[in-house]
Structure formats: structure tokens, C-alpha cells
Write a protein that holds these residues in place. Structure first.
Motif, mmCIF file in Angstrom:
data_model
loop_
_atom_site.group_PDB
_atom_site.id
_atom_site.type_symbol
_atom_site.label_atom_id
_atom_site.label_comp_id
_atom_site.label_asym_id
_atom_site.label_seq_id
_atom_site.Cartn_x
_atom_site.Cartn_y
_atom_site.Cartn_z
ATOM 1 N N SER A 174 -2.486 -3.301 4.019
ATOM 2 C CA SER A 174 -3.220 -2.071 3.726
ATOM 3 C C SER A 174 -3.913 -1.546 4.985
ATOM 4 N N ASP A 175 -4.582 -2.428 5.723
ATOM 5 C CA ASP A 175 -5.241 -2.022 6.970
ATOM 6 C C ASP A 175 -4.224 -1.520 7.986
ATOM 7 N N TYR A 176 -3.100 -2.213 8.082
ATOM 8 C CA TYR A 176 -2.067 -1.823 9.029
ATOM 9 C C TYR A 176 -1.521 -0.433 8.680
ATOM 10 N N PHE A 177 -1.235 -0.232 7.406
ATOM 11 C CA PHE A 177 -0.710 1.052 6.934
ATOM 12 C C PHE A 177 -1.666 2.182 7.330
ATOM 13 N N ASP A 178 -2.967 1.966 7.135
ATOM 14 C CA ASP A 178 -3.957 2.996 7.445
ATOM 15 C C ASP A 178 -4.056 3.270 8.938
ATOM 16 N N ARG A 179 -3.717 2.292 9.763
ATOM 17 C CA ARG A 179 -3.861 2.414 11.214
ATOM 18 C C ARG A 179 -2.652 3.050 11.898
#
Length: 217
Positions: A157-162
Motif C-alpha cells: 500500500s505504501d509503495y503504491f502510494d509512492r
């Protein structure tokens, strides 16, 4: 491989501890390298560069460098599309247990981000500390069984947002430089593969070895 990465790799093979840091500056380039020894299985090590890229973004933001994100698969880039901030590279091996050397190369001679970077020592300390924190948290999640589906499951989820190009027009480029297709970057999976959707709704899934992704030109 740069000087700092070679030094880190040599020390890692001699048993360097988790978190040992190396830096080298030459001709406008600042190279950082860190020895990582995440307590995860070999099959999960492919997730390290993605996690490190997240940590590098967070470290730069702690230094007041705003507007950075991840360029698939694991580079640090400007969110506004002005260009690359740092290449993130990893090299794994075995000595006193598994290790991964994570290296980053910053162009400090010019470019959209160069004037915002503080002194080399501050960059090295903040960025590598943030990478260590991210990798440690990820390794703990892997150890707790949260990466059964794939190594990026705990941070997806964090990676997707970044990822700065997520949901935007992109080109899929083969290693020989030929544009394979144009479409929209639609997602990334727990193994780090990207999905590009064309205008007809068809989807292509690629690994970093198969192709690169850039903003549509």
C-alpha cells in the motif's frame, strides 16, 4: 558498481554488521552504500530494493527535501517529473549469514534536486537511517508471516502510494530501447511486477528485467 558499493560489498564479505555505512563523493556524485542483514528468507530478499526506495524517500523528506517519490521499480524521483534523484541498487551475498548491500547515487552537481540537498554527512545519516528503519520494520513483518503472498505484501500500500506514475500515461520500453506499448500504469503486485493497461482495457504485466517504464512522451 561505485566505490562506496564496492567497499560495502568487501566489508560485508568480511562480516560487516547490519547498518554499516559507506559514502564516496566524486565529480558531482554522492554515492551511499549500506550493509543490510534483514532476518528474512532468501526468497524475500527481492523485496529489499523496493523497501529501500521507500526509506530513501522518507529520509530525504526528513531533511526537508519535498516532492520525492518512487520511480518503478526502485529509484527515487521527483514527483513533478523533473527527473531522477537517486538510483537505488542492491547486491546480495553470503558471509556470516545473508547480506544485501544497498547503494544510492545522487547527482549533486546539478539537477532539480541538487540545491535542496544539505551536507553529505547529513544526507548519508538521514537516508541510510531511514532505509534501515524501513528494512527492519519490513523484516519484522515478513517474520510475522505477513509476506506469505509475496515479499512486498507488508509494504504494498505504501509503495503504491509512492510510485509517481501510478495511474498516469506511460510507455513500456524494452531493454533495446523500443517502445513496446503505451498505456496507463495500473498497479504493482507483491512481487514488484508492474501492470500497464492499454486504451482498449488490455493489461500487460512486466518485471524489471523485462522492461522499463517512463512517462509517456
Amino acid at each position: 558498481m561505485g566505490v562506496a558499493a564496492e567497499q560495502a560489498l568487501g566489508r560485508a564479505r568480511e562480516g560487516a554488521s547490519h547498518g554499516e555505512l559507506f559514502s564516496h563523493r566524486e565529480e558531482g556524485e554522492l554515492e551511499l552504500a549500506c550493509v543490510l542483514r534483514p532476518q528474512v528468507g532468501m526468497g524475500s530478499l527481492s523485496g529489499v530494493p523496493y523497501v529501500a526506495a521507500l526509506g530513501a524517500c522518507e529520509g530525504l523528506e526528513q531533511l526537508g527535501v519535498a516532492g520525492v517519490g518512487v520511480g518503478w521499480p526502485a529509484d527515487v524521483v521527483r514527483e513533478d517529473g523533473a527527473g531522477l534523484v537517486a538510483h537505488v541498487r542492491t547486491s546480495a551475498g553470503y558471509a556470516e549469514g545473508m547480506f544485501v548491500v544497498c547503494s544510492l547515487s545522487f547527482d549533486v552537481a546539478g539537477g532539480a534536486h541538487a540545491d535542496a540537498l544539505p551536507a553529505d554527512e547529513q544526507v548519508a545519516g538521514a537516508v541510510c537511517s531511514a532505509i534501515l528503519a524501513r528494512v527492519d520494520a519490513w523484516a519484522a513483518a515478513v517474520g510475522a508471516g505477513r509476506a506469505v503472498a509475496g515479499p512486498l505484501a507488508p509494504v504494498l500500500s505504501d509503495y503504491f502510494d509512492r510510485v509517481t506514475l501510478m495511474g498516469k500515461p506511460v510507455e513500456l520500453v524494452y531493454p533495446n530501447g523500443r517502445v513496446a506499448m503505451r498505456g496507463t500504469l495500473a498497479g504493482a503486485d507483491v512481487w514488484g511486477r508492474a501492470t500497464v493497461r492499454n486504451e482498449l482495457g488490455g493489461e500487460v504485466e512486466v518485471s524489471p528485467e523485462q522492461a522499463s517504464i517512463r512517462a509517456a512522451q
